[in-house]
Design an enzyme around this catalytic site. Structure first.
Site, PDB file in Angstrom:
ATOM      1  NE  ARG A 130      -1.960   7.364  -9.288  1.00 35.21           N
ATOM      2  CZ  ARG A 130      -3.194   7.177  -8.870  1.00 35.21           C
ATOM      3  NH1 ARG A 130      -3.660   5.945  -8.721  1.00 35.21           N
ATOM      4  NH2 ARG A 130      -3.997   8.184  -8.625  1.00 35.21           N
TER       5      ARG A 130
ATOM      6  CB  CYS B 117      -2.756   9.437 -12.746  1.00 29.36           C
ATOM      7  SG  CYS B 117      -1.548  10.727 -12.390  1.00 29.36           S
TER       8      CYS B 117
END
Length: 114
Positions: A86, A81
């Site tokens: 994430r 990410c």
């Protein structure tokens, strides 16, 4: 130096934390189709720049888990990410879906182009 740490676990499976050097060495496998490189950022972030060969699957999308079902669960999947939060979350999702070779690039896109 190759980093080989564990970022998360699910039902006994573990994701491996990898660095820029390891991701670079895996890009040939991505090109050949024997591994997948997943950018889990938003499409807007992806369109501003991505690691070559990456497929964009936004972890915030309602279809994220469904989109993963189209991938081979036995091939390596490298996640990234912007910086690592994430992708760590995505790693847990992949493991819970039965993916066997999950790699999490902790530095993410921020590290890639430094």
């Amino acid at each position: 130096m190759q980093v080989s740490l564990v970022c998360c676990q699910s039902a006994g499976a573990e994701a491996q934390i990898v660095n820029k050097e390891k991701v670079s060495s895996l890009l040939r496998q991505v090109e050949e189709g024997s591994a997948k490189l997943l950018d889990v950022r938003t499409p807007e972030e992806f369109n501003r720049g991505a690691i070559p060969g990456a497929l964009n699957l936004d972890i915030r999308s309602e279809e994220f888990s469904e989109q993963l079902e189209h991938l081979d669960k036995d091939k390596p999947v490298i996640l990234y990410c912007q910086s690592g939060f994430r992708s760590n979350k995505a790693a847990g999702i992949l493991l819970s879906l039965g993916f066997t070779q999950v790699l999490d690039y902790k530095g993410g896109y921020s590290d890639w182009y430094r």
